[in-house]
Enzyme design. Structure first.
Site, PDB file in Angstrom:
ATOM      1  N   GLN A 134       3.075  13.064   8.012  1.00  0.00           N
ATOM      2  CA  GLN A 134       3.649  13.931   7.413  1.00  0.00           C
ATOM      3  C   GLN A 134       4.044  15.353   8.119  1.00  0.00           C
ATOM      4  OE1 GLN A 134       5.192  13.159   4.445  1.00  0.00           O
ATOM      5  NE2 GLN A 134       3.751  11.553   3.695  1.00  0.00           N
ATOM      6  N   ASP A 185      -3.761  12.877  12.135  1.00  0.00           N
ATOM      7  CA  ASP A 185      -2.960  11.909  11.163  1.00  0.00           C
ATOM      8  C   ASP A 185      -1.370  12.663  11.186  1.00  0.00           C
ATOM      9  OD1 ASP A 185      -1.295  10.808   9.309  1.00  0.00           O
ATOM     10  OD2 ASP A 185      -2.866  10.466   7.734  1.00  0.00           O
ATOM     11  N   CYS A 231      -1.802   7.806  -2.932  1.00  0.00           N
ATOM     12  CA  CYS A 231      -3.029   7.575  -1.989  1.00  0.00           C
ATOM     13  C   CYS A 231      -3.934   8.529  -1.528  1.00  0.00           C
ATOM     14  CB  CYS A 231      -2.178   6.669  -0.996  1.00  0.00           C
ATOM     15  SG  CYS A 231      -1.243   5.261  -1.364  1.00  0.00           S
ATOM     16  N   LYS A 245       8.897   7.053   8.060  1.00  0.00           N
ATOM     17  CA  LYS A 245       8.770   8.605   7.543  1.00  0.00           C
ATOM     18  C   LYS A 245       9.817   9.695   8.332  1.00  0.00           C
ATOM     19  CE  LYS A 245       4.173   8.461   5.501  1.00  0.00           C
ATOM     20  NZ  LYS A 245       4.631   7.845   3.865  1.00  0.00           N
ATOM     21  N   HIS A 295      -5.149  11.457   3.405  1.00  0.00           N
ATOM     22  CA  HIS A 295      -4.705  10.135   2.652  1.00  0.00           C
ATOM     23  C   HIS A 295      -5.481   8.948   2.885  1.00  0.00           C
ATOM     24  CE1 HIS A 295      -2.032   6.359   2.740  1.00  0.00           C
ATOM     25  NE2 HIS A 295      -1.187   7.430   2.066  1.00  0.00           N
TER      26      HIS A 295
HETATM   27  N1  C6P Z   1       1.865   8.248   2.446  1.00  0.00           N
HETATM   28  C1  C6P Z   1       3.335   8.911   0.510  1.00  0.00           C
HETATM   29  O1  C6P Z   1       4.141   8.574  -0.421  1.00  0.00           O
HETATM   30  P1  C6P Z   1       1.901   4.340   6.324  1.00  0.00           P
HETATM   31  O2  C6P Z   1       1.918   3.591   4.976  1.00  0.00           O
HETATM   32  O3  C6P Z   1       0.815   3.692   7.507  1.00  0.00           O
HETATM   33  O4  C6P Z   1       2.912   4.484   6.868  1.00  0.00           O
HETATM   34  O5  C6P Z   1       1.133   5.864   6.084  1.00  0.00           O
HETATM   35  C2  C6P Z   1       0.012   6.057   5.380  1.00  0.00           C
HETATM   36  C3  C6P Z   1       0.153   7.325   5.287  1.00  0.00           C
HETATM   37  C4  C6P Z   1      -0.917   8.176   6.207  1.00  0.00           C
HETATM   38  N2  C6P Z   1      -1.282   9.552   6.165  1.00  0.00           N
HETATM   39  C5  C6P Z   1      -0.398  10.184   5.449  1.00  0.00           C
HETATM   40  C6  C6P Z   1      -0.662  11.719   5.306  1.00  0.00           C
HETATM   41  C7  C6P Z   1       0.462   9.788   4.723  1.00  0.00           C
HETATM   42  O6  C6P Z   1       1.318  10.513   3.755  1.00  0.00           O
HETATM   43  C8  C6P Z   1       0.920   8.397   4.477  1.00  0.00           C
HETATM   44  C9  C6P Z   1       1.804   7.690   3.836  1.00  0.00           C
HETATM   45  C10 C6P Z   1       3.144   7.932   1.718  1.00  0.00           C
HETATM   46  O7  C6P Z   1       2.652  10.050   0.590  1.00  0.00           O
HETATM   47  C11 C6P Z   1       2.847   6.594   1.224  1.00  0.00           C
HETATM   48  S1  C6P Z   1       1.236   6.453   0.398  1.00  0.00           S
END
Ligand code: C6P
Length: 432
Positions: A229, A226, A390, A252, A149
């Site tokens: 997910q 990370d 993203c 999430k 991401h």
């Molecule tokens: N992905 C998606 O629709 P934040 O925004 O900080 O809570 O998470 C960022 C982020 C970082 N790593 C991974 C693997 C992610 O999936 C995400 C967030 C969302 O896939 C929003 S772009």
């Protein structure tokens, strides 16, 4: 480019049966009952029952989480670590209790290894700007993968630009799996840190993270995982993994937005400079010199998202009660069923066909732009995400501008997947 679809090895008809109302009921989870915990799922959109399949973007919140936030603001809203009055004591106790819950959730060795952040993005930036700035120098390398991401690319790119170091990338195959032989080659004496996703948001790939961490450590390379997910779908034990840093977002994981967790090994956290300066992170301040608190407080400057932390605690309790094993088995069933259903649609191509996947189905449909797919699905009550998620380097790897993405949570049902498939077929009709 060849993609091969491999269904998870599971007997679909034996372990799951659709009930009369079309809801899935299996031996461990009563999804029909669970859905009642989520008030938002009852609604109609565009006059159609909401089918919420955008869980990788954010999950819906159970009533207990909503009520926790309500209770905090109604009954004991107060700043923490500061006041001597009862409300402040209550808020502080509730806030710190969640640190222990998060420690237990990740099986961290110590609650001091749990830092509250705004989310995954802030957790990664914190590590890049503190550990990274201290430990990465000109000529060094930072290793990421092709499936990251943007949150796990850009902070490292910024660091590399500042330091004159190099960002290296582990490639992936056509199924969306890491090429392990390249990973091994790219872990060199110059590599300082490997920043890698546990589960890909765009492809659904579950990486063999324990093996990867072992490999990196054998070369003396630190690892940041990370887990944005991963934590909503599978149990994580940071001691067993032996990762150096692990980050995730509360929203999430059925918790509030604007709150997340950074886990770090205590010795690393202790040696890191602070991220932000301000109130609550100091032990004393003079104009000549400031002394900082020990972790985790050194990294929690200013008034934190108190309600968010307390709400996250309730979300952790809720997920714990349902059980990540049950969640994983329900979602794997949905993934297998969805993969089969969507594969039957002419012109539909699934992007991300790894052997080990979480409940994510990214797809293209002939020449139809994913944004059009998303819009037409929305009119039928089906909420998915369309775009690059993203993860632009993933799109570039598959030479596509975007995908449509359905992502599952344990409250989803097979009948919702039927609705998704029906809605996609409608898209094809519209564009005939
Ligand atoms: N992905 C998606 O629709 P934040 O925004 O900080 O809570 O998470 C960022 C982020 C970082 N790593 C991974 C693997 C992610 O999936 C995400 C967030 C969302 O896939 C929003 S772009």
């Amino acid at each position: 480019m060849k993609t091969k679809i491999k269904l998870p090895q599971k007997n679909l008809t034996q372990s799951h049966k659709d009930t009369k109302k079309g809801q899935v009921k299996n031996s461990s989870l009563n999804v029909e009952k669970i859905r009642k915990d989520f008030p938002i799922l009852k609604q109609k959109v565009h006059g159609k029952p909401l089918v919420y399949l955008d869980n990788a973007a954010t999950t819906q919140k159970p009533l207990v989480v909503i009520e926790t936030l309500d209770k905090y603001y109604r009954e004991y809203n107060s700043n923490i670590h500061r006041g001597l009055h009862l409300l402040s004591e209550k808020a502080t106790a509730a806030y710190e209790a969640v640190r222990l819950k998060a420690q237990k959730f990740l099986n961290a060795a110590d609650s001091k290894e749990i830092i509250f952040t705004r989310g995954t993005t802030e957790g990664i930036n914190l590590v890049a700007q503190t550990w990274g700035r201290k430990n990465v120098a000109a000529g060094d390398e930072v290793l990421v993968t092709n499936m990251e991401h943007h949150s796990n690319i850009v902070p490292w790119q910024m660091l590399c630009e500042e330091k004159g170091s190099t960002l290296k990338v582990v490639p992936i195959n056509d199924a969306g799996e890491l090429l392990m032989e390249y990973l091994k080659k790219l872990l060199t004496p110059k590599t300082k840190i490997l920043a890698i996703t546990h589960v890909s948001n765009a492809l659904g790939t579950v990486n063999p993270i324990a093996e990867i961490i072992k490999l990196a450590h054998s070369k003396g390379v630190k690892v940041l995982v990370d887990g944005a997910q991963a934590v909503p779908h599978l149990p994580v034990d940071v001691q067993e993994l032996d990762c150096d840093f692990y980050v995730f977002s509360g929203h999430k994981l059925y918790g509030p937005t604007g709150i997340g967790v950074l886990y770090g090994k205590y010795a690393l956290l202790d040696a890191m400079p602070p991220y932000q300066g301000g109130g609550d992170m100091i032990s004393s301040v003079t104009f000549e010199k400031t002394f900082y608190k020990k972790p985790p407080y050194k990294f929690e400057a200013g008034t934190p998202h108190i309600a968010g932390v307390i709400g996250l605690g309730t979300a952790l309790d809720y997920v714990g009660k349902i059980g990540l094993g049950n969640i994983a088995s329900q979602e794997q069933d949905l993934l297998a069923y969805g993969t089969k259903k969507l594969s039957e649609i002419p012109g539909l191509k699934i992007i991300g066909t790894a052997q080990h996947k979480a409940g994510v189905l990214s797809f293209t449909l002939g020449e139809i732009h994913p944004h059009d797919i998303g819009t037409i699905l929305d009119r039928q009550g089906v909420a998915i995400r369309a775009g690059h998620h993203c993860a632009q380097p993933v799109m570039e790897r598959f030479q596509i501008p975007a995908t449509a993405r359905a992502s599952f949570a344990f409250y989803n049902t097979r009948s919702e997947i039927d609705a998704l498939a029906k809605a996609i077929r409608k898209v094809t009709e519209v564009f005939k």
